[in-house]
Design an enzyme around this catalytic site. Structure first.
Site, PDB file in Angstrom:
ATOM      1  N   HIS A 170      -5.815 -67.840  10.915  1.00  0.00           N
ATOM      2  CA  HIS A 170      -7.046 -67.580  10.169  1.00  0.00           C
ATOM      3  C   HIS A 170      -7.621 -66.202  10.469  1.00  0.00           C
ATOM      4  O   HIS A 170      -8.795 -65.959  10.235  1.00  0.00           O
ATOM      5  CB  HIS A 170      -8.099 -68.649  10.489  1.00  0.00           C
ATOM      6  CG  HIS A 170      -7.800 -69.971   9.885  1.00  0.00           C
ATOM      7  ND1 HIS A 170      -6.907 -70.853  10.443  1.00  0.00           N
ATOM      8  CD2 HIS A 170      -8.246 -70.564   8.746  1.00  0.00           C
ATOM      9  CE1 HIS A 170      -6.834 -71.938   9.689  1.00  0.00           C
ATOM     10  NE2 HIS A 170      -7.631 -71.794   8.660  1.00  0.00           N
ATOM     11  N   GLU A 226      -2.447 -72.548  -3.838  1.00  0.00           N
ATOM     12  CA  GLU A 226      -2.915 -71.191  -4.129  1.00  0.00           C
ATOM     13  C   GLU A 226      -2.176 -70.513  -5.279  1.00  0.00           C
ATOM     14  O   GLU A 226      -2.774 -69.774  -6.065  1.00  0.00           O
ATOM     15  CB  GLU A 226      -2.831 -70.323  -2.875  1.00  0.00           C
ATOM     16  CG  GLU A 226      -3.897 -70.613  -1.833  1.00  0.00           C
ATOM     17  CD  GLU A 226      -3.612 -71.850  -1.013  1.00  0.00           C
ATOM     18  OE1 GLU A 226      -4.514 -72.291  -0.265  1.00  0.00           O
ATOM     19  OE2 GLU A 226      -2.489 -72.389  -1.114  1.00  0.00           O
ATOM     20  N   TYR A 247      -4.503 -67.010   3.119  1.00  0.00           N
ATOM     21  CA  TYR A 247      -3.910 -67.886   2.106  1.00  0.00           C
ATOM     22  C   TYR A 247      -3.437 -67.116   0.873  1.00  0.00           C
ATOM     23  O   TYR A 247      -2.736 -67.669   0.026  1.00  0.00           O
ATOM     24  CB  TYR A 247      -4.910 -68.955   1.675  1.00  0.00           C
ATOM     25  CG  TYR A 247      -5.420 -69.836   2.790  1.00  0.00           C
ATOM     26  CD1 TYR A 247      -4.815 -69.853   4.053  1.00  0.00           C
ATOM     27  CD2 TYR A 247      -6.521 -70.666   2.594  1.00  0.00           C
ATOM     28  CE1 TYR A 247      -5.298 -70.663   5.070  1.00  0.00           C
ATOM     29  CE2 TYR A 247      -7.000 -71.488   3.603  1.00  0.00           C
ATOM     30  CZ  TYR A 247      -6.388 -71.473   4.836  1.00  0.00           C
ATOM     31  OH  TYR A 247      -6.863 -72.276   5.853  1.00  0.00           O
ATOM     32  N   ILE A 248      -3.830 -65.862   0.787  1.00  0.00           N
ATOM     33  CA  ILE A 248      -3.321 -65.009  -0.290  1.00  0.00           C
ATOM     34  C   ILE A 248      -1.787 -64.984  -0.257  1.00  0.00           C
ATOM     35  O   ILE A 248      -1.131 -64.859  -1.296  1.00  0.00           O
ATOM     36  CB  ILE A 248      -3.871 -63.571  -0.144  1.00  0.00           C
ATOM     37  CG1 ILE A 248      -5.341 -63.526  -0.560  1.00  0.00           C
ATOM     38  CG2 ILE A 248      -3.059 -62.573  -0.946  1.00  0.00           C
ATOM     39  CD1 ILE A 248      -5.586 -63.529  -2.046  1.00  0.00           C
ATOM     40  N   GLN A 274      -9.408 -69.421  -0.519  1.00  0.00           N
ATOM     41  CA  GLN A 274     -10.408 -69.697   0.510  1.00  0.00           C
ATOM     42  C   GLN A 274     -10.447 -68.656   1.623  1.00  0.00           C
ATOM     43  O   GLN A 274     -11.520 -68.209   2.011  1.00  0.00           O
ATOM     44  CB  GLN A 274     -10.179 -71.091   1.083  1.00  0.00           C
ATOM     45  CG  GLN A 274     -11.338 -71.598   1.903  1.00  0.00           C
ATOM     46  CD  GLN A 274     -11.218 -73.093   2.153  1.00  0.00           C
ATOM     47  OE1 GLN A 274     -10.512 -73.521   3.056  1.00  0.00           O
ATOM     48  NE2 GLN A 274     -11.910 -73.878   1.349  1.00  0.00           N
TER      49      GLN A 274
END
Length: 804
Positions: A593, A526, A552-553, A548
């Site tokens: 998630h 990332e 994940y940022i 995605q």
């Protein structure tokens, strides 16, 4: 036309000799700047110094190979390189050390960064691009070690795009058919950072024209290489990256940092390979020294052995170059002594001029404040308190702006009950001084050009009479199709973005239609996906970097915060990277998630627009808006909204959702409910239930967290309903606290409240897995109903008896 590299064989002996002597003079000037710079810090005239001493000669070689259109992405020791290209003068070097806020005198950062951080101007005064292909470019440095690496990857990738993608009308302003190299520099100790390895791997996979120089002086501050690098040798452990008949990879060059002729040969070789073949090259420049240690905050005598210190004196690159010049009969001892004497004079005079320039304004303000305080003391009954302030200011030998302003503001406390002309004059002076001075420290967090996102007018989506209800992902897909068709400089990349058309099919068929370079898959990395976007955006392309999932940022957050968010600010409006970051989130399930770190993002990403559309039509409009502006933005799509039905607009690619504008999605009179994203669907259900018990709620979608409600429509709603509840799936104190402050404090919403303003958030932990995990972790429709009902129970317990 590509510039021809000047080599020894192209020159007469006299011309060659002249170039060598000029190079040595540049090295001596740079070294003297380092020596005097350290002295200026230790005597208190500057705050901190970190210098390029010991790296002068390899940087001369790099400068020789650097051509128009090339970009540097380096770290804070490259002053000789900048000087060799006439991109940094002695006076500008010291202006940076002193923190001069005049951008004409300190063009690197206008005093916003400490010395040693270099950059060039990519933008005209009106915010439009200069012709980057016709100038030598340096992306603005940042301090975090290895933080320059991800951006370097994108700067190199831009050349690959410009060479291989046809139809980019803007190309001549930014590239000469992709012949540009992105040159990176990094200290050997910083190669321990993950960002280095992620970038090295990505560049090898992508085969982009990138030359990375590792300045190896065997230390990272006081920590020797044996604690930094396996085998204490970065090129040795990167041998597996060497390209060969088995596959693509790197060209790896190792060269002594004190050998002028060997360095020249190495950098010319690297330039030719990378520029012509688009192959990444790593140059391991070893046997370097650092004569003054890491920085002014310490002394290397504390941690280097006597043998090491003696070796560094002998193999100092400037000493070795001087010896080589004498042995090669390029100059005599007397000629070099005269040159060195002249170089020292140039540095002393440049330092003096820079100091006079930076102190001129404060000294003028000092005189004005002394006079103002004297007049105030003469007319005040508190003269005995004001007079010492005046004398304190008067006696300052090297006054600073804050000292002068502080004295004036303190003086006003002693005359708070007095009214006279002297007080009025002081107040006016203070107000004027702050108005003039504050922008030197606070301007250009966002674009101040006509291309600011705030200047992009809204265009509503329009629909045919028989508009079809479709899966919302199709609105995104078809809108992207229009974007890529109409704007050949746009491209998108990320994990699963290309071949399968993203995990939610919002890019279905786009790679097949527009090619693997414009709709591209990327590795699981990332930080460098962000770096690709930053670098390409700095070179005129319009990239969309896809992360995605919102969680994940966090992998890329440091790069987003330290580099992208600060770029326009730290260059005082002279560089920009209008990158769009695409991700998806809200109401996911499971610890890894389902995070909603919006509060963290809001605080860490000032300088980036954070947009949180509740559906895909609004999201598509945000993409269209951001592509018309010159600022970076983060768009968080609703993960659970791709299969919901929305009507297909007939003006795809054209409609625009305005940033910073809220939308009232349900009118009401009793209470204002504020939220964003997927949570709004839960609130809408709760509002229907509340209506059954006589509570008519107004629901407002903020749509944009940064900027926030620029028209102050939320306070208008609160003025009507007199009650406020902010609902958010973020943790307590996250984005809900930010929203509440904006409404209650910044918009003065407190004036209209008849009940305590409240928030309803997720629990303090991340959500547990599954639908039940979501229900018990984040606000539900029942939670919203009961929270609102509780507010009205307090207002009128007879009409709204307690539920339990």
């Amino acid at each position: 036309m590509q510039e021809k590299t000047i080599e020894k064989n192209d020159l007469s002996f006299e011309d060659f000799k002249e170039q060598v002597i000029q190079d040595y003079k540049t090295a001596v000037i740079s070294r003297e700047c380092s020596l005097l710079g350290r002295r200026e810090v230790l005597t208190g005239k500057a705050k901190f110094g970190i210098f390029g001493d010991g790296k002068e000669v390899p940087q001369l070689a790099m400068a020789k190979a650097f051509q128009n259109g090339d970009f540097r992405s380096g770290y804070y020791r490259d002053q000789t390189f900048m000087m060799a290209l006439n991109l940094l003068s002695v006076e500008e070097f010291f202006a940076g050390l002193y923190g001069n806020t005049n951008l004409e005198k300190e063009p690197m950062a206008g005093g916003r960064q400490m010395g040693g951080h270099f950059g060039t101007h990519s933008l005209q005064e009106d915010g439009t691009w200069k012709n980057l292909a016709e100038q030598k470019n340096s992306s603005a440095d940042i301090s975090p070690t290895a933080g320059q690496m991800p951006r370097l990857l994108g700067l190199a990738q831009a050349s690959k795009i410009y060479r291989n993608v046809e139809g980019i009308d803007i190309a001549p302003q930014f590239s000469n058919k992709g012949n540009e190299i992105a040159w990176g520099t990094i200290g050997n100790a910083s190669t321990s950072e993950g960002l280095f390895w992620e970038t090295i791997n990505a560049a090898g996979v992508m085969q982009v024209p990138m030359v990375i120089s590792v300045w190896d002086d065997e230390y990272g501050i006081s920590v020797p290489a044996k604690y930094q690098t396996t085998k204490e040798n970065i090129s040795e452990i990167l041998k597996g990256f060497q390209r060969d008949e088995m596959g693509d990879g790197y060209e790896i060059i190792k060269v002594k940092g004190w050998s002028y002729p060997e360095l020249m040969e190495a950098y010319q070789k690297a330039s030719k390979i990378s520029r012509e073949e688009h192959v990444p090259v790593l140059i391991h420049v070893y046997e370097l020294t650092q004569p003054q240690g890491h920085s002014t905050s310490g002394s290397h005598e504390r941690y280097k052995s006597e043998d090491r210190l003696n070796w560094e004196k002998e193999y100092d690159c400037n000493v070795q170059m001087r010896q080589w010049i004498l042995e090669s009969d390029l100059a005599t001892e007397d000629e070099l002594k005269a040159l060195e004497k002249e170089a020292k004079k140039i540095v002393r005079e440049g330092k003096k001029a820079a100091w006079n320039e930076v102190t001129q304004g404060p000294k003028a303000a000092q005189k004005e404040m002394t006079s103002l305080l004297d007049n105030l003391a003469q007319s005040s009954s508190n003269r005995s308190f004001i007079q010492p302030l005046k004398e304190e200011i008067e006696q300052l030998g090297n006054p600073e702006k804050h000292q002068i302003l502080r004295a004036g503001r303190k003086a006003l406390r002693y005359v708070r009950e007095e009214n006279n002309s002297a007080k009025s004059e002081l107040i006016n002076w203070i107000d004027n001084y702050v108005n003039i001075t504050q922008p030197d420290y606070s301007s250009h967090l966002h674009s101040e050009s006509e291309f600011s996102a705030l200047n992009i007018d809204a265009i509503l989506p329009t629909y045919d009479a028989d508009a079809e209800d479709v899966d919302a992902r199709l609105i995104l897909r078809n809108n992207f199709d229009k974007i890529f068709s109409n704007k050949p400089e746009t491209l998108i990349f990320g994990e699963d973005t290309g071949n399968i058309g993203d995990v939610n099919q919002g890019l279905e068929g786009m790679q097949e239609k527009y090619g693997e370079l414009r709709v591209a898959d990327a590795g699981i990395r990332e930080a460098t996906i962000l770096g690709q976007g930053i670098g390409m955006a700095m070179r005129g392309l319009r990239p969309i970097a896809e992360i995605q999932y919102l969680d994940y940022i966090l992998y890329a957050l440091q790069i987003m915060s330290d580099d992208l968010a600060t770029l326009h600010y730290r260059t005082k409006g002279k560089q920009k990277a209008p990158l769009i970051v695409r991700t998806r989130g809200h109401r996911l399930e499971g610890i890894w998630h389902s995070g909603s770190p919006m509060g963290g993002l809001v605080h860490l990403l000032r300088g980036i627009h954070i947009l949180v559309p509740r559906n895909m039509t609004i999201a598509a409009g945000f993409y269209n808006t951001l592509l018309e502006c010159d600022e970076p933005g983060l768009i968080v799509e609703c993960l659970n909204g791709y299969r919901l039905k929305e009507k297909m607009p007939n003006n795809l690619g054209e409609f625009r959702t305005p940033v910073g504008v809220v939308e009232t999605i349900r009118e009401g009179e009793d209470i204002t409910l504020v939220s964003y994203g997927s949570t709004l669907r839960i609130i809408e259900q709760a509002a229907k239930d509340l209506l059954e018990v006589g509570i008519n709620a107004e629901i407002i979608d903020v749509q944009s967290l940064l900027p926030f409600d620029i028209n102050h429509d939320l306070v208008k709603s609160v003025a009507k309903t007199n009650r406020l509840l902010v609902i958010d799936e973020d943790v307590p104190g996250g984005a809900s606290a930010y929203i509440l402050q904006e409404i209650v404090e910044n918009q003065n919403g407190y004036k209209h409240l008849d009940s305590k303003p409240q928030t309803l958030t997720a629990k303090a932990h991340r959500p547990a897995y599954g639908t039940d995990g979501d229900y018990f972790s984040k606000p539900s429709a029942e939670d919203v109903f009961e929270k609102v009902y509780e507010i009205f129970n307090e207002v009128n317990p007879n009409q709204f008896p307690a539920l339990k």
